[in-house]
Scaffold this motif. Sequence first.
Motif, mmCIF file in Angstrom:
data_model
loop_
_atom_site.group_PDB
_atom_site.id
_atom_site.type_symbol
_atom_site.label_atom_id
_atom_site.label_comp_id
_atom_site.label_asym_id
_atom_site.label_seq_id
_atom_site.Cartn_x
_atom_site.Cartn_y
_atom_site.Cartn_z
ATOM 1 N N SER A 1 29.615 36.476 33.921
ATOM 2 C CA SER A 1 29.719 36.781 32.502
ATOM 3 C C SER A 1 31.040 36.231 31.981
ATOM 4 C CB SER A 1 29.662 38.295 32.296
ATOM 5 O OG SER A 1 29.769 38.607 30.936
ATOM 6 N N GLU A 2 31.008 35.623 30.811
ATOM 7 C CA GLU A 2 32.196 34.972 30.262
ATOM 8 C C GLU A 2 33.349 35.937 30.029
ATOM 9 O OE1 GLU A 2 31.276 32.686 26.807
ATOM 10 O OE2 GLU A 2 29.681 31.595 27.819
ATOM 11 N N ASP A 3 33.050 37.198 29.763
ATOM 12 C CA ASP A 3 34.105 38.157 29.425
ATOM 13 C C ASP A 3 34.363 39.171 30.530
ATOM 14 O OD1 ASP A 3 31.689 39.436 29.161
ATOM 15 O OD2 ASP A 3 32.222 40.487 27.315
ATOM 16 N N CYS A 4 34.056 38.798 31.779
ATOM 17 C CA CYS A 4 34.214 39.726 32.896
ATOM 18 C C CYS A 4 34.847 39.005 34.081
ATOM 19 C CB CYS A 4 32.856 40.302 33.294
ATOM 20 S SG CYS A 4 32.958 41.543 34.602
ATOM 21 N N ASP A 5 35.770 39.689 34.745
ATOM 22 C CA ASP A 5 36.396 39.109 35.926
ATOM 23 C C ASP A 5 36.221 39.993 37.157
ATOM 24 O OD1 ASP A 5 38.117 41.151 35.200
ATOM 25 O OD2 ASP A 5 39.886 39.903 35.034
ATOM 26 N N ALA A 6 35.150 40.788 37.172
ATOM 27 C CA ALA A 6 34.882 41.701 38.283
ATOM 28 C C ALA A 6 34.383 40.951 39.521
ATOM 29 C CB ALA A 6 33.838 42.741 37.860
#
Length: 181
Positions: free
Chosen positions: A140-145
Motif C-alpha cells: 500500500s502506498e501509504d503504509c510501511d508495515a
Amino acid sequence: MVFAPDTEVALRTVVNLINTAVNGREGLASVTDLDSFLDAEGFSGSRSRDAAELESVLKLRRELSAVWTADEDAAVATVNRLLRDANALPQLMKHDGWDWHLHATAPEAPLADRMSTEAAMALADVIRSKEMDRLRICESEDCDAAVLDLSRNRSKRYCDTGNCANRAHVAAYRARQAAAG
C-alpha cells in the motif's frame, strides 16, 4: 506450512513487534503497552517491567526492522550477533501446552535476550531455507508495515495492521468501473 510451528509463531511475533511502530504511530510507548503486547503474543518468562527493559525491546525492534529489508548477508550478520549477544544455547523444551520446540535462552534471561534469540532462531530458518523473499513491506502506498508471506503461492502483498488490502481492492474496482464507464 512453510516452517515449523514455533518458527512461524516467532516470525509472526517479529512482524507484530515491528508493526508496533509503523505509519507514524508508537504502539510501545510505555511498560504497560509492552505488557499488553507480550500478553497478546503469549510471551512467557521473567520480566523486570521497567524503562530499561522497554528500551531494550525498542532497540531490538529497530534491529529486526532493519533485518526485514536487509539482503541475506546483512541479515546473517545481525542474526549471528543477536544469537552471540544472548549466549544462545538451543535446547528442546515443552511447556504451556506447546509440544517440543526450541528455546535458546533460559526463562530467567532478560526479556530482550529471549525475544531477540527467538527472532534470530526463526530468521535463521528463513535464511537457510532461502526464503528471505517472504519478508516484505506492505505494498500500500501509504503504509510501511512489515508483511510475512506464508502463503503457498507467495502472493501476500498487504499487511495485517489495518485494511490496506481492502482499500487497494476497492481502488482497483473503482478504477475498472471508471475505465468501463
